[in-house]
Scaffold this active site. Structure first.
Site, PDB file in Angstrom:
ATOM      1  N   GLY A 222     -42.261  32.577   7.921  1.00 15.86           N
ATOM      2  CA  GLY A 222     -43.383  32.033   7.154  1.00 15.86           C
ATOM      3  C   GLY A 222     -44.689  32.296   7.864  1.00 15.86           C
ATOM      4  O   GLY A 222     -45.466  33.181   7.516  1.00 15.86           O
ATOM      5  N   CYS A 289     -62.714   9.462   7.102  1.00 12.52           N
ATOM      6  CA  CYS A 289     -62.812   8.264   7.936  1.00 12.52           C
ATOM      7  C   CYS A 289     -61.553   8.034   8.762  1.00 12.52           C
ATOM      8  O   CYS A 289     -60.863   7.016   8.605  1.00 12.52           O
ATOM      9  CB  CYS A 289     -63.119   7.049   7.074  1.00 12.52           C
ATOM     10  SG  CYS A 289     -64.675   7.257   6.219  1.00 12.52           S
TER      11      CYS A 289
HETATM   12  C1  LIG Z   1     -40.695  25.880   8.339  1.00 16.66           C
HETATM   13  C2  LIG Z   1     -39.423  26.510   7.938  1.00 16.66           C
HETATM   14  C3  LIG Z   1     -39.309  27.907   7.933  1.00 16.66           C
HETATM   15  C4  LIG Z   1     -40.442  28.816   8.311  1.00 16.66           C
HETATM   16  O1  LIG Z   1     -40.809  28.664   9.633  1.00 16.66           O
HETATM   17  P1  LIG Z   1     -41.950  29.609  10.242  1.00 16.66           P
HETATM   18  O2  LIG Z   1     -42.146  29.106  11.610  1.00 16.66           O
HETATM   19  O3  LIG Z   1     -43.135  29.465   9.379  1.00 16.66           O
HETATM   20  O4  LIG Z   1     -41.404  31.018  10.207  1.00 16.66           O
HETATM   21  C5  LIG Z   1     -38.116  28.471   7.534  1.00 16.66           C
HETATM   22  N1  LIG Z   1     -37.069  27.695   7.163  1.00 16.66           N
HETATM   23  C6  LIG Z   1     -37.134  26.363   7.157  1.00 16.66           C
HETATM   24  C7  LIG Z   1     -35.951  25.587   6.717  1.00 16.66           C
HETATM   25  C8  LIG Z   1     -38.310  25.727   7.553  1.00 16.66           C
HETATM   26  O5  LIG Z   1     -38.370  24.385   7.552  1.00 16.66           O
END
Ligand SMILES: *Cc1c(COP(=O)(O)O)cnc(C)c1O
Length: 325
Positions: A222, A289
């Site tokens: 991600g 705030c």
């Molecule tokens: C947050 C998450 C990802 C992505 O993680 P990154 O660090 O953004 O690559 C993938 N799978 C699950 C289940 C997550 O919670």
């Protein structure tokens, strides 16, 4: 989806053939709306609700990543109610320390996520006994913003050992067609002076650990894809000074970008228009705030002027994640 669920961005990824990792029906809706293939959607998260499970079953997603025993039996019930079989994998918890911020460590034993790998065999057995479930995979996600390949390799070797035992030794013998290994996401990016591994180093580490294993690999990156692709442009409202400190008050806040407030994390801050100016040491704060509504503490920055960045209408969309402007 949690790294960026902007519809235009999702559309680009869907066109590229990407899948989507969702944790809610809202995220499913967004992904499908922009052309996602439901057969490439996986549903993670510890709090799946009945209506959310139903909409995912109706859409025909690839699989549910199960995070608890109760969720497993509940999913069986809900799928039965719709006369369907839900494809599942168990999110196993390999108890590996990803050496990242505690709020984004997810694969340790005390984490709310996943199922202790030692107990998961028992839960797989249970899954096989439930008639509205189809066991098709194993899932694992140990955390985010990892700046070394080592925890990934450790996690994979634990999952691998387990897979060899469970897959070959049990699940396949019982007739379960286990064909997916989902290793989650987690690859880190540079915000300041981190030196995270390059994607090819990460891939090389995984490939070594996967040798000889007959499964389809799923990855859920991600942050590494979108984190450094966005910026937040915000207007300087006031410079405020007291005996102790200086504050730069801007019109963006913790609701636009929560990382500094939530984790105390570092975000680079640059003037939109560079001009010769002296520097000041100040807190950069938003209008909300809450004392946690800040982007930086005691940061040396070029002295800003009220009105800086005014007129940038894209303000508030995203924040920069250490991007070179
Ligand atoms: C947050 C998450 C990802 C992505 O993680 P990154 O660090 O953004 O690559 C993938 N799978 C699950 C289940 C997550 O919670």
């Amino acid at each position: 989806m949690k790294s960026n669920s902007n519809l235009a961005v999702l559309r680009v990824f869907a066109k590229e053939g990407s899948g989507f990792d969702i944790v809610s029906a809202g995220e499913l809706f967004r992904a499908l709306k922009e052309g996602a293939d439901p057969k490439k959607v996986v549903f993670s998260g510890v709090g799946k609700k009945k209506e959310e499970i139903e909409s995912a079953l109706k859409a025909g997603i690839l699989m549910f990543n199960i995070e608890s025993e109760q969720e497993l039996t509940f999913l069986d019930e809900v799928a039965g109610g719709l006369g369907k079989r839900a494809p599942i994998s168990l999110r196993v918890n390999p108890d590996v320390d990803p050496k990242t911020h505690p709020y984004i460590s997810t694969g340790m034993r005390k984490s709310k996520f996943g199922i202790d790998i030692k107990r998961s065999m028992e839960i797989y057995k249970k899954a096989l006994s439930l008639s509205h479930l189809e066991v098709i995979g194993v899932d694992c996600h140990i955390g985010s913003q990892l700046t070394s390949v080592l925890p990934f390799v450790d996690a994979l070797s634990r999952v691998r050992e387990y897979l060899d035992r469970v897959l070959v030794g049990y699940l396949r013998k019982e007739g379960a067609n286990v064909r997916y290994l989902d290793l989650g996401g987690g690859l880190g990016i540079r915000y300041k002076d981190e030196e995270p591994p390059q994607p090819d180093e990460y891939a090389a580490g995984l490939i070594r650990g996967l040798e000889g294993l007959d499964v389809t690999l799923i990855l859920e990156p991600g942050r590494v894809i979108v984190g450094n692709a966005g910026i937040l442009i915000t207007e300087v409202l006031y410079l405020k000074e007291n005996d102790e400190k200086k504050f730069v008050v801007v019109d963006g806040g913790m609701n636009d970008l929560i990382r500094p407030a939530l984790y105390g994390s570092y975000q680079a801050i640059r003037p939109v228009v560079e001009r010769a100016a002296d520097t000041i040491v100040a807190d950069v704060v938003g209008p909300i705030c809450e004392s946690s509504d800040f982007f930086a503490k005691d940061r040396e920055i070029p002295r800003p002027q009220p009105g800086d960045a005014r007129g940038y209408e894209r303000r508030g969309l995203w924040f920069y994640d250490g991007i070179e402007l």
